[in-house]
Motif scaffolding. Sequence first.
Motif, PDB file in Angstrom:
ATOM      1  N   PHE A  33       0.834  -1.198   0.000  1.00 46.49           N
ATOM      2  CA  PHE A  33       0.000   0.000   0.000  1.00 46.49           C
ATOM      3  C   PHE A  33       0.874   1.255   0.000  1.00 46.49           C
ATOM      4  O   PHE A  33       1.954   1.261   0.581  1.00 46.49           O
ATOM      5  N   TYR A  50      -2.414  -6.264  -4.511  1.00 45.31           N
ATOM      6  CA  TYR A  50      -2.595  -7.530  -3.811  1.00 45.31           C
ATOM      7  C   TYR A  50      -1.660  -8.616  -4.328  1.00 45.31           C
ATOM      8  O   TYR A  50      -1.714  -9.760  -3.877  1.00 45.31           O
ATOM      9  N   ASN A  96      -2.019 -10.326   5.074  1.00 47.57           N
ATOM     10  CA  ASN A  96      -3.421 -10.482   4.710  1.00 47.57           C
ATOM     11  C   ASN A  96      -4.048  -9.097   4.808  1.00 47.57           C
ATOM     12  O   ASN A  96      -3.733  -8.376   5.748  1.00 47.57           O
ATOM     13  N   PRO A  97      -4.928  -8.738   3.881  1.00 46.75           N
ATOM     14  CA  PRO A  97      -5.485  -7.367   3.907  1.00 46.75           C
ATOM     15  C   PRO A  97      -6.157  -6.992   5.211  1.00 46.75           C
ATOM     16  O   PRO A  97      -6.167  -5.820   5.581  1.00 46.75           O
ATOM     17  N   ILE A  98      -6.706  -7.958   5.930  1.00 45.99           N
ATOM     18  CA  ILE A  98      -7.389  -7.572   7.165  1.00 45.99           C
ATOM     19  C   ILE A  98      -6.457  -7.607   8.373  1.00 45.99           C
ATOM     20  O   ILE A  98      -6.859  -7.246   9.468  1.00 45.99           O
ATOM     21  N   TYR A  99      -5.243  -8.004   8.147  1.00 45.36           N
ATOM     22  CA  TYR A  99      -4.279  -8.001   9.234  1.00 45.36           C
ATOM     23  C   TYR A  99      -3.609  -6.638   9.354  1.00 45.36           C
ATOM     24  O   TYR A  99      -3.830  -5.746   8.553  1.00 45.36           O
ATOM     25  N   GLU A 100      -2.752  -6.515  10.357  1.00 45.07           N
ATOM     26  CA  GLU A 100      -2.019  -5.275  10.533  1.00 45.07           C
ATOM     27  C   GLU A 100      -1.077  -5.047   9.362  1.00 45.07           C
ATOM     28  O   GLU A 100      -0.611  -5.980   8.720  1.00 45.07           O
ATOM     29  N   GLN A 101      -0.809  -3.775   9.117  1.00 45.14           N
ATOM     30  CA  GLN A 101       0.125  -3.398   8.075  1.00 45.14           C
ATOM     31  C   GLN A 101       1.450  -2.989   8.717  1.00 45.14           C
ATOM     32  O   GLN A 101       1.475  -2.385   9.784  1.00 45.14           O
TER      33      GLN A 101
ATOM     34  N   TYR B  37      -2.857   2.569  15.602  1.00 46.11           N
ATOM     35  CA  TYR B  37      -1.448   2.634  15.264  1.00 46.11           C
ATOM     36  C   TYR B  37      -0.806   3.768  16.056  1.00 46.11           C
ATOM     37  O   TYR B  37      -1.435   4.773  16.350  1.00 46.11           O
ATOM     38  N   PHE B  47       1.897  -0.850  14.522  1.00 47.25           N
ATOM     39  CA  PHE B  47       0.598  -1.451  14.824  1.00 47.25           C
ATOM     40  C   PHE B  47       0.465  -1.724  16.321  1.00 47.25           C
ATOM     41  O   PHE B  47       1.400  -2.198  16.963  1.00 47.25           O
TER      42      PHE B  47
END
Lengths: 112, 115
Positions: A33, A50, A96-101, B37, B47
């Motif tokens: 992202f 993705y 995973n998109p719903i996990y933390e970045q 965050y 995070f």
Amino acid sequence: DAEITQSPRHKITETGRQVTLACHQTWNHNNMFWYRQDLGHGLRLIHYSYGVQDTNKGEVSDGYSVSRSNTEDLPLTLESAASSQTSVYFCASSENPIYEQYFGPGTRLTVT
Amino acid sequence: AQKVTQAQTEISVVEKEDVTLDCVYETRDTTYYLFWYKQPPSGELVFLIRRNSFDEQNEISGRYSWNFQKSTSSFNFTITASQVVDSAVYFCALDTTGTASKLTFGTGTRLQVTL
């Protein structure tokens, strides 16, 4: 240790020039992202990917483009830099998109 | 449309005080994810927590705790016995897609902890 890096950390450029900001991650994450951070706006999504060859526009994509030729890199290009694009740019990746970045250290871009 | 409001722009506390950072969100979706965050002075975002809309249990992690209340659309963050190292900007974020394609961040709350 896995990490996500951005280069350059600081960049000054002139209006109208093309600029490319690099983002490289060694997490082997498929999801990457690009955000910009401006006072009063928090972070806003510019583009995301993705996986290899996949790119998508985010909330504020006008004037920006990305390409994804491998898993590790997602360079952000400003086609013709404008003063309104002066900002701090953050790259992020996630398993995973719903996990933390996981965020990179940011690139401060000034367009004069 | 989705929205995250962090009404507190800046908070200053003295070390060892407890402090609560407010986060109010808006969404019509029944499935969503909330995040916190931390952005220390060094600049990178770190995070802290992720919570999905089906899990309303509060969470505690050391001096940090989170209070998720769907009835008031709030996901507040409390730091107990604050320390100087807690000084940072804290962002609350909302994802209603499950794909992070529309991850919406609040404008952040700057926390200053002094001795």
